[in-house]
Design a protein around this motif. Structure first.
Motif, PDB file in Angstrom:
ATOM      1  N   TYR A  83       1.122  -1.298  -0.095  1.00 39.81           N
ATOM      2  CA  TYR A  83       0.321   0.170  -0.312  1.00 39.81           C
ATOM      3  C   TYR A  83       0.979   1.107  -0.060  1.00 39.81           C
ATOM      4  O   TYR A  83       1.267   2.280  -0.297  1.00 39.81           O
ATOM      5  N   SER A  87       1.864   3.693  -3.062  1.00 41.27           N
ATOM      6  CA  SER A  87       1.078   5.902  -3.001  1.00 41.27           C
ATOM      7  C   SER A  87       1.955   6.024  -3.627  1.00 41.27           C
ATOM      8  O   SER A  87       1.409   7.254  -4.214  1.00 41.27           O
ATOM      9  N   ARG A 117     -14.524   6.770  -1.792  1.00 40.42           N
ATOM     10  CA  ARG A 117     -15.357   6.455  -0.483  1.00 40.42           C
ATOM     11  C   ARG A 117     -15.129   4.797  -0.412  1.00 40.42           C
ATOM     12  O   ARG A 117     -14.363   4.004   0.470  1.00 40.42           O
ATOM     13  N   CYS A 119     -13.668   3.443  -3.034  1.00 41.85           N
ATOM     14  CA  CYS A 119     -12.323   2.494  -3.156  1.00 41.85           C
ATOM     15  C   CYS A 119     -11.729   2.649  -1.445  1.00 41.85           C
ATOM     16  O   CYS A 119     -11.206   1.527  -1.402  1.00 41.85           O
ATOM     17  N   ARG A 120     -11.263   3.519  -1.244  1.00 44.14           N
ATOM     18  CA  ARG A 120     -10.825   3.525   0.016  1.00 44.14           C
ATOM     19  C   ARG A 120     -11.441   2.996   1.099  1.00 44.14           C
ATOM     20  O   ARG A 120     -10.934   1.505   2.107  1.00 44.14           O
ATOM     21  N   ASP A 121     -12.641   2.529   1.780  1.00 50.46           N
ATOM     22  CA  ASP A 121     -12.592   1.528   2.155  1.00 50.46           C
ATOM     23  C   ASP A 121     -12.761  -0.286   1.962  1.00 50.46           C
ATOM     24  O   ASP A 121     -12.360  -0.918   2.973  1.00 50.46           O
ATOM     25  N   TRP A 123     -10.105  -0.890   0.444  1.00 50.37           N
ATOM     26  CA  TRP A 123      -8.529  -0.638   1.025  1.00 50.37           C
ATOM     27  C   TRP A 123      -8.289  -1.050   2.556  1.00 50.37           C
ATOM     28  O   TRP A 123      -7.664  -1.218   3.029  1.00 50.37           O
ATOM     29  N   ARG A 138      -5.775   2.114   9.732  1.00 50.80           N
ATOM     30  CA  ARG A 138      -6.272   3.273   9.337  1.00 50.80           C
ATOM     31  C   ARG A 138      -5.045   4.108   9.105  1.00 50.80           C
ATOM     32  O   ARG A 138      -5.035   4.987   8.742  1.00 50.80           O
ATOM     33  N   LEU A 141      -3.704   3.685   5.933  1.00 48.76           N
ATOM     34  CA  LEU A 141      -4.384   4.524   4.651  1.00 48.76           C
ATOM     35  C   LEU A 141      -3.997   5.602   5.272  1.00 48.76           C
ATOM     36  O   LEU A 141      -3.431   6.386   3.823  1.00 48.76           O
ATOM     37  N   ASP A 145      -2.571   7.823   2.621  1.00 46.45           N
ATOM     38  CA  ASP A 145      -2.811   9.185   1.556  1.00 46.45           C
ATOM     39  C   ASP A 145      -1.497  10.201   1.982  1.00 46.45           C
ATOM     40  O   ASP A 145      -0.783  11.344   0.414  1.00 46.45           O
TER      41      ASP A 145
END
Length: 184
Positions: A83, A87, A117, A119-121, A123, A138, A141, A145
């Motif tokens: 991840y 990024s 949202r 997509c974010r959820d 991941w 979190r 994540l 970002d």
């Protein structure tokens, strides 16, 4: 592209690129057709309107983000690294789709926000499953970002704020924070 192929994929790629490069006002059907090397009626053959193109963008974005999350689920020991390192990549097809989705979302388009949202959820769910720790997931994540945001601002060469070595240090730090058992 996962959800479309052939000329439809060219039209969707042209729409995505125009959204990223020129914003929603620059992504007209005429501009999309021209970028895809088709007539306007040729583009309309594949997508009946700009609204249909927008909907296809969201479907493609969710499909690619879902594949990305599945990649993390398939190798949970490498999910944090995957991840954060991914990024850094500002040029991937998925990243361009997400950037295009943000451009649409900035207009207040609820479908764009819903797709982003989702997509974010996905991941986050993959990171929770991989780490066994919702708080750590979190953090990963949010750090991802931040890595992505800073990769956007970084010049091609010589940036001292964000390098692959910095990302490796972040990976090592976050992986060291894993604790046995779930944490809420």
């Amino acid at each position: 592209m996962i959800t479309v192929d052939g000329q439809a994929a060219r039209v969707l790629a042209a729409y995505t690129d125009l959204l990223v490069e020129r914003g929603i006002r620059g992504a007209t059907l005429e501009a999309v057709a021209s970028r895809a090397g088709l007539s306007k009626s040729g583009a309309l053959h594949h997508f009946g309107s700009v609204g249909a193109l927008r909907a296809a963008l969201f479907v493609e974005m969710r499909a690619q983000a879902g594949r990305d999350a599945e990649e993390m689920r398939s190798a949970p020991d490498a999910a944090v690294r995957y991840y954060l390192v991914s990024s850094l990549d500002r040029d991937s097809e998925l990243e361009r789709l997400i950037d295009a989705g943000y451009r649409v979302a900035q207009t207040g388009d609820e479908a764009a926000l819903e797709a982003l949202r989702a997509c974010r959820d996905d991941w986050l769910e993959a990171l929770v499953a991989a780490t066994g720790d919702e708080v750590l997931a979190r953090m990963v994540l949010f750090v991802g970002d931040g890595v992505n945001h800073n990769a956007l601002m970084s010049p091609p060469e010589g940036d001292e704020v964000l390098t692959p070595a910095h990302v490796e240090a972040l990976v090592a730090t976050l992986e060291a924070m894993r604790v046995p058992g779930p944490r809420a």
